[in-house]
Scaffold this motif. Sequence first.
Motif, PDB file in Angstrom:
ATOM      1  N   UNK A   1      64.602  20.883  39.204  1.00 32.54           N
ATOM      2  CA  UNK A   1      66.024  20.885  38.835  1.00 32.54           C
ATOM      3  C   UNK A   1      66.510  19.444  38.730  1.00 32.54           C
ATOM      4  N   UNK A   2      67.282  19.191  37.710  1.00 34.83           N
ATOM      5  CA  UNK A   2      67.813  17.848  37.531  1.00 34.83           C
ATOM      6  C   UNK A   2      69.119  17.749  38.300  1.00 34.83           C
ATOM      7  N   UNK A   6      73.578   9.297  40.158  1.00 28.62           N
ATOM      8  CA  UNK A   6      74.502   8.695  41.108  1.00 28.62           C
ATOM      9  C   UNK A   6      75.758   8.215  40.382  1.00 28.62           C
ATOM     10  N   UNK A   8      78.180   8.375  37.257  1.00 27.94           N
ATOM     11  CA  UNK A   8      78.466   9.517  36.424  1.00 27.94           C
ATOM     12  C   UNK A   8      79.858   9.395  35.811  1.00 27.94           C
ATOM     13  N   UNK A 397      76.731  24.420  34.833  1.00 25.27           N
ATOM     14  CA  UNK A 397      75.819  23.421  35.386  1.00 25.27           C
ATOM     15  C   UNK A 397      76.576  22.358  36.167  1.00 25.27           C
ATOM     16  N   UNK A 400      81.851  21.866  40.117  1.00 26.51           N
ATOM     17  CA  UNK A 400      81.859  21.434  41.512  1.00 26.51           C
ATOM     18  C   UNK A 400      82.155  22.606  42.447  1.00 26.51           C
ATOM     19  N   UNK A 402      81.301  25.498  41.956  1.00 24.43           N
ATOM     20  CA  UNK A 402      80.193  26.447  41.798  1.00 24.43           C
ATOM     21  C   UNK A 402      80.652  27.802  41.305  1.00 24.43           C
TER      22      UNK A 402
ATOM     23  N   UNK B  15      70.199  26.206  36.538  1.00 20.00           N
ATOM     24  CA  UNK B  15      70.238  24.901  37.184  1.00 20.00           C
ATOM     25  C   UNK B  15      71.666  24.522  37.510  1.00 20.00           C
ATOM     26  N   UNK B  16      71.779  23.595  38.458  1.00 21.63           N
ATOM     27  CA  UNK B  16      73.089  23.059  38.785  1.00 21.63           C
ATOM     28  C   UNK B  16      72.905  21.598  39.125  1.00 21.63           C
ATOM     29  N   UNK B  17      73.936  20.797  38.878  1.00 19.72           N
ATOM     30  CA  UNK B  17      73.763  19.374  39.138  1.00 19.72           C
ATOM     31  C   UNK B  17      73.856  19.035  40.629  1.00 19.72           C
ATOM     32  N   UNK B  18      74.094  20.024  41.474  1.00 16.52           N
ATOM     33  CA  UNK B  18      74.006  19.826  42.907  1.00 16.52           C
ATOM     34  C   UNK B  18      75.310  19.445  43.578  1.00 16.52           C
ATOM     35  N   UNK B  19      76.371  19.315  42.793  1.00 15.11           N
ATOM     36  CA  UNK B  19      77.651  18.930  43.366  1.00 15.11           C
ATOM     37  C   UNK B  19      78.306  20.097  44.096  1.00 15.11           C
ATOM     38  N   UNK B  20      79.025  19.778  45.169  1.00 16.71           N
ATOM     39  CA  UNK B  20      79.829  20.808  45.811  1.00 16.71           C
ATOM     40  C   UNK B  20      81.185  20.200  46.140  1.00 16.71           C
ATOM     41  N   UNK B  21      82.137  21.057  46.487  1.00  8.90           N
ATOM     42  CA  UNK B  21      83.454  20.550  46.864  1.00  8.90           C
ATOM     43  C   UNK B  21      83.327  19.685  48.112  1.00  8.90           C
ATOM     44  N   UNK B  24      82.133  16.259  47.263  1.00 12.06           N
ATOM     45  CA  UNK B  24      83.216  15.551  46.588  1.00 12.06           C
ATOM     46  C   UNK B  24      84.212  15.002  47.616  1.00 12.06           C
ATOM     47  N   UNK B 206      81.178   7.259  40.604  1.00 14.53           N
ATOM     48  CA  UNK B 206      80.526   8.501  40.973  1.00 14.53           C
ATOM     49  C   UNK B 206      81.080   9.697  40.230  1.00 14.53           C
ATOM     50  N   UNK B 207      82.169   9.483  39.486  1.00 10.27           N
ATOM     51  CA  UNK B 207      82.722  10.585  38.710  1.00 10.27           C
ATOM     52  C   UNK B 207      83.547  11.546  39.540  1.00 10.27           C
ATOM     53  N   UNK B 208      84.016  11.126  40.719  1.00 10.42           N
ATOM     54  CA  UNK B 208      84.808  12.040  41.538  1.00 10.42           C
ATOM     55  C   UNK B 208      86.295  11.943  41.258  1.00 10.42           C
TER      56      UNK B 208
END
Lengths: 426, 322
Positions: A1-2, A6, A8, A397, A400, A402, B15-21, B24, B206-208
């Motif tokens: 998974x991509x 850091x 962005x 994708x 945030x 989800x 897939x997910x980019x792995x971000x969560x609230x 953040x 970081x794009x937040x």
Amino acid sequence: MIKRSFIKLTGPRLLCDRVEPDPKKPETIPIPPRLVLLLHEPLDSTRETLIKKGDMVKRGERLFLYKESTEYAVSPVSGTITSIASYTGDFGTIATYFIVERDEKDTSENEFAEFAETPDLKSADSFLRSLPGAPSLSRFLDPDRKINTLVIEGSDSDLMSTTRQYLLATAKEEIKRGIQILRQMTGVAKIAITVPENGNDALSSEGVQVFKVSRVYPKALPQMVMKDHLEITVLPGATCEDHGVTFMSVEAVISLARTYTKKDPVYDKVLTVIAKDGTRHLVKAVIGTPLHRIFKQFNLQTNERDRIIIGGPMTGFAAYTLYHPVEPAMDTIQIQDREEIPYVSDYPCINCGKCVRACPANVPVNLLVRYLEADLYEEAADSFDLQSCIECGLCSYVCTARIPLFQYIRLGKHQLTELESEATNA
Amino acid sequence: MHKQNKYTVSHAPFWHDGDTIATMNLNLILAALPAAIFGILKFGAPALGVLSLAVSSAILWELAFNFISKRDITIADYDAAAIGMLVGMMLPATAPWWIVLIGTLIAVVVGKMIYGGIGGNPFNPAVVGIAVLLVSWKQIFDFDAALLNYEFGFTALAPLAALKHQGVAAMDLFQTRDLAMGCQVGSIGTVFGAGIILGGIYLILRGYIRWEISLSYVAGILLTAFLFRLVNPDIYASPLFHLFTGYTLLGAFFLATENSSSPVNLVPMIIYGAMGGVMTILIRNIGSYPDGTVFAILLINLINPLIDRIRPKALGKGVNNA
């Protein structure tokens, strides 16, 4: 998974994989003793089917469910039908599957041979629909939509897959031959082929337009190719065919060429199989091979709660059984470990705007999802561009919170179609 | 057939980019740390006390409201912690405990939870809390009085209050460089301008947070202050003075950019940010409050739903190619 990078500042930049410059030959999976054939027509338990359990089938025989059926499956082997049952797919679509037990006699039935001399659209559609790559010939037969452009997809549209690129690099002559056949068959005015950017374009001499497609996802999706290269914007809710354009996988073109050269349909499908650790295997398997046969060949283990992804990680679908067969239109099979499966949540939208940045179609996803969550599908379509979505999956994708955004959108579109058909039937 | 495994079946994307609230908000808190730690070093233990009480009480208020409203526990997303952190940073180090508690109560409960929790708030919760305190207990925010017992090695005057009371002559007491490096009297987390900018740049990279809002906010401040100064340099302070004093920088990078109460499309973001900057200077120069950031942000939060309707045409809308 991509994972997210850091730094962005802009939307996600997902790059499609490229086939290595000198690809290995695909590994051939032996024809299994039992094949599963999917037929996209529901089984009606109250009626008697044409094909019954225990019937003998020959290689190349078309299997119709009922007398008036137009859908058919083609048996790639000779043998006995041992089972006919229903198979439920995405959105509850019901298909029928046959299990064919292979025999050693290998009797063949080549009804097609007499039509093979002169490529003709009608006969091709009635015999070759389930060739590897699933040539979409029926679209040319639709009297309501005149197709004037055929785009051959030589670049893989989703991430991870390299099947089409491999074929594009290794079967140039057959592609040329296939294009000739298609031109003769359909009389289509314009033929174009998408190739990966930086790839060689030895095909350009054929009077075929070459579209160099960027590696950045989702540039190779049909709607994006239409927008960037044909300068046609697909109207909300319309299909590419409504605009006179149809897309066909490069594998279909190659299969047509081989079929007309051999005067006998071909059944070997090329697939990319991706293991949990990301190792990639190029595979040649007969249509109807159950997936577990392929996994066994490479010693790929699947555990409870893993995910078997058919198609790419952004647009594919998940299979629930290892008996799912290799289908004509399949390109990639992927196994995702249960630890790798991202969770989704029922959190509300926090309005962070990442989906809006990511969306290639400028859909206001942050507003749209509020309506979709409340089941307000008509408002979502009227005011918040539900139908403009090109189904790339980037919103889900990046989300945030989800939220399963893409799933909501697909459900919304599905419900909208249902609502519309209810309205017309009423 | 042997026994089959049960596989996870769901729709794409897989897939997910792995971000969560939670990540953040943790990044938000992390970005606020340079300024906050500087405040603690400068104002000592009372500042640490205020910040700790603000963060912990904000989390507890949210937890209490989760129980009262019989909803799922949501404190694990760190949103309350981030709100508490910002409320604490906007208070003076000597703020009494009950002010902190009331501030976080209003911020978390009135500012966020009564709208249904995260994502539903029309105003920035931390700003709502501070605005109520500012209107109700104005003297708490008199930083000169609040920090009377401190010995500083620099002009111990709150710059914006000095500007209000002494006029533009007060500007000569402060060097821009000193103001940026935290040599000024103010609230815990807003005196160290360079630290806030550092945190802001981190969040932008970081794009937040959305950089369009921060940049246009700063541009709005500078441009408006410049125009005022152009008209009458005898009454109005310079743009840089405004930038590095009061809540300006915290507003630009941490308050105006709060997700739920700010727009997401390009043109609205620029209007929103610029309006915030303009309103801040208008309130400072014309209004009666020394600092207008808090009210300016509430005002732009108010226009957010309206201006965020300005958005690009979706694919296939408004084209005639068929």
